[in-house]
Design a protein around this motif. Structure first.
Motif, short mmCIF file in Angstrom:
data_model
loop_
_atom_site.label_atom_id
_atom_site.label_comp_id
_atom_site.label_asym_id
_atom_site.label_seq_id
_atom_site.Cartn_x
_atom_site.Cartn_y
_atom_site.Cartn_z
N PHE A 221 -34.80 -57.99 9.09
CA PHE A 221 -33.81 -56.94 8.77
C PHE A 221 -33.61 -56.08 10.02
CE2 PHE A 221 -35.44 -58.18 4.66
CZ PHE A 221 -34.30 -58.19 3.87
N PRO A 222 -32.88 -56.65 11.00
CA PRO A 222 -32.76 -55.96 12.30
C PRO A 222 -31.93 -54.69 12.26
CG PRO A 222 -31.34 -57.90 12.22
CD PRO A 222 -32.17 -57.93 10.98
N ILE A 223 -31.02 -54.56 11.28
CA ILE A 223 -30.17 -53.38 11.22
C ILE A 223 -30.74 -52.43 10.17
CG2 ILE A 223 -27.85 -52.50 10.77
CD1 ILE A 223 -26.78 -55.22 11.62
N ARG A 224 -31.07 -51.24 10.58
CA ARG A 224 -31.63 -50.25 9.66
C ARG A 224 -30.76 -49.00 9.68
NH1 ARG A 224 -38.19 -50.67 10.58
NH2 ARG A 224 -38.28 -52.94 10.40
N VAL A 225 -30.38 -48.55 8.49
CA VAL A 225 -29.57 -47.34 8.39
C VAL A 225 -30.20 -46.41 7.37
CG1 VAL A 225 -27.38 -48.37 9.07
CG2 VAL A 225 -28.07 -48.49 6.70
N GLU A 226 -30.15 -45.13 7.68
CA GLU A 226 -30.71 -44.14 6.76
C GLU A 226 -29.57 -43.39 6.09
OE1 GLU A 226 -34.04 -40.56 6.71
OE2 GLU A 226 -33.81 -41.86 8.46
N LEU A 227 -29.57 -43.43 4.76
CA LEU A 227 -28.54 -42.73 4.00
C LEU A 227 -29.03 -41.32 3.69
CD1 LEU A 227 -28.18 -45.91 3.31
CD2 LEU A 227 -26.58 -45.06 1.61
N LYS A 228 -28.16 -40.37 3.88
CA LYS A 228 -28.55 -38.96 3.77
C LYS A 228 -28.43 -38.49 2.32
CE LYS A 228 -26.97 -38.04 8.48
NZ LYS A 228 -26.77 -39.47 8.76
N PRO A 229 -29.29 -37.54 1.92
CA PRO A 229 -29.15 -36.95 0.58
C PRO A 229 -27.79 -36.27 0.44
CG PRO A 229 -31.27 -36.38 1.57
CD PRO A 229 -30.45 -37.02 2.65
N LEU A 230 -27.28 -36.24 -0.77
CA LEU A 230 -25.95 -35.67 -1.01
C LEU A 230 -26.02 -34.15 -1.12
CD1 LEU A 230 -24.72 -38.30 -3.61
CD2 LEU A 230 -24.07 -38.15 -1.22
N THR A 231 -25.03 -33.50 -0.56
CA THR A 231 -24.96 -32.04 -0.59
C THR A 231 -23.97 -31.59 -1.68
OG1 THR A 231 -23.14 -31.96 1.00
CG2 THR A 231 -25.38 -31.98 1.90
N GLU A 232 -23.89 -30.30 -1.87
CA GLU A 232 -22.95 -29.75 -2.85
C GLU A 232 -21.52 -30.11 -2.47
OE1 GLU A 232 -21.65 -25.34 -4.48
OE2 GLU A 232 -23.74 -25.67 -3.87
N ALA A 233 -21.20 -30.07 -1.17
CA ALA A 233 -19.85 -30.43 -0.71
C ALA A 233 -19.56 -31.90 -1.01
CB ALA A 233 -19.71 -30.16 0.78
N ASP A 234 -20.59 -32.75 -0.88
CA ASP A 234 -20.41 -34.17 -1.22
C ASP A 234 -20.10 -34.34 -2.69
OD1 ASP A 234 -20.89 -35.12 1.37
OD2 ASP A 234 -23.06 -35.15 1.06
#
Length: 453
Positions: A336-349
């Protein structure tokens, strides 16, 4: 609850060829808010598939898919991104939890079953496509068979007069004027459906038993009276099955799996522990080692033949709250050479999620209540209040991301949903005050899990 190597000939490949990575991200933006880094990564992975299919066969064989590991809390869009990507590419797609598999020797599902499930999904996809192609021919054939039942042949009649009568009946049939008329039709009796799973890992035995039982329980025919409209539907299905070449369907489906298949391996963090524990934990590393050859590239025996996994795209995902990606065995990490971190959702999201996507929650609830004649009007301050409450609850309790919006909206609209058919006032305005009133006392209650899961 699954393609052929180089040059593609499918229409879906032609469509993909027109989409640049930027356009792929734009399409994903219609359904998933934010997470730009993850969108870029999967857009590149999808575009690389198109690029590989343009290479000479020898080179294309050597280009492996760049599998992706998504790291992020629940409810931030990991599954939705993978699902929308597969739909965009018209790829056979399977979502499976890594925690459902067990090491060889333990009771449970073996890892090869995910490939068999993916093939079954591809078979269904291709079968539906081919049924659409033969639909007109099947309907025409069913229409002729039905006219034969309605107008049995009679000797001595003038052929021209018979043909005029037949065309007149055909017009009446198409106009629906004969729908309630009864005809006698020979139908196949559907025997009891028997399923034999392949969880024991012996796929050959599974195939043999199914073939034997198919011959033992072959369908029988009997005469049955039914309405013309029902008889037409039955005959269309029968004609479609006759026109369908299942060998061709199987070949296309297995090729599509090998070339375009996508597997979303969720909860991979649940198997990230190393050996040395006790109880069920002891097989975690064993499951990783069983998954490794599937991701790395191997050949799996299915009831439709051998399927190679070399070019299936794997997208793994996990919250990694307790464990971390480095807890996976090094060999699996390397796949799994590509790693991405998804951010927690904010109120604006949350505000954007409620308003912007094509399948936005507000749009869904408005459409649902319109079926009862009730018109919901959400004001901007209502949407802001919903987003604020969702963010507040996520902060003070378990953070379940955008899923919190579902539970809060259900609570806010509970009375309207219940009273909907009986409401005299069909135009309902949902503002900030309405939202706060509906949730009075709940947000202040510390034991929120009693009310909002």
């Amino acid at each position: 609850m699954v393609i052929y190597l180089p040059q593609a000939t499918d229409d879906d490949s032609a469509i993909l060829d027109e989409l640049t990575p930027r356009e792929i991200v734009h399409e994903l933006d219609k359904y998933v808010v934010g997470q730009a880094e993850a969108k870029r990564a999967i857009a590149i992975a999808l575009r690389n598939r198109v690029r590989r299919q343009k290479l000479p066969p020898e080179m294309a064989e050597e280009v492996m898919p760049k599998n992706i590991l998504m790291i992020g809390p629940t409810g931030v869009g990991k599954t939705e991104l993978a699902r929308r990507l597969a739909k965009l590419a018209n790829s056979p797609f399977l979502k499976v939890e890594a925690s459902k598999f067990t090491e060889v020797g333990y009771v449970g599902r073996d890892v090869e079953s995910m490939i068999r499930d993916l093939v079954e999904i591809a078979i269904d996809m291709v079968r539906e496509e081919k049924l659409d192609e033969v639909a007109d021919r099947a309907e025409a054939a069913a229409e002729d068979l039905l006219l034969n039942l309605l107008l049995p042949p009679a000797e001595g009649d003038d052929p021209a007069a018979k043909e005029r009568l037949r065309e007149k009946m055909r017009d009446r049939l198409r106009a629906g004027k004969l729908d309630e008329k009864s005809v006698e039709l020979e139908v196949k009796e559907r025997g009891p459906r028997m399923e034999l799973g392949g969880s024991m890992g012996n796929e050959d035995m599974d195939v043999n038993f199914k073939d034997i039982l198919a011959s033992m329980f072959s369908p029988k025919s009997r005469k049955r009276k039914m309405r013309v409209v029902d008889a037409f539907d039955y005959l269309v299905q029968e004609e479609e099955e006759k026109l369908l070449d299942m060998d061709h369907v199987t070949r296309i489906a297995t090729e599509r799996v090998e070339r375009n298949g996508m597997i979303f391996l969720d909860e991979i963090d649940k198997i990230a522990g190393r050996e040395g524990g006790s109880g069920p934990d002891i097989s975690r590393e064993g499951v990783q080692r069983d998954i490794l050859p599937i991701v790395e590239g191997t050949t799996v025996n299915t009831r439709y033949g051998f399927v190679r996994t070399d070019h299936i795209l794997f997208i793994a995902a996990g919250a990694f709250h307790v464990s971390k990606p480095s807890d996976l065995i090094p060999e699996l990490q390397g796949r799994f050479p590509i790693r991405v971190e998804l951010k927690p959702l904010t109120e604006a999201d949350f505000i954007r999620i409620l308003k912007e996507p094509k399948n936005a929650l507000i749009k869904q609830y408005v459409a649902l209540m319109e079926t009862e004649g009730v018109k919901l009007n959400f004001t901007d301050d209502a949407i802001a209040a919903l987003a604020n409450l969702a963010a507040t609850v996520n902060e003070s309790n378990e953070n379940i991301g955008a899923r919190r919006l579902h539970t809060i909206l259900e609570k806010v609209l509970e009375e309207i949903s219940f009273e909907g058919p009986d409401l005299k006032k069909k135009n309902v305005k949902i503002d900030g005050a309405y939202v706060r009133k509906a949730l009075t006392g709940i947000v202040q209650d510390q034991d929120l899990s009693r009310y909002i899961l």
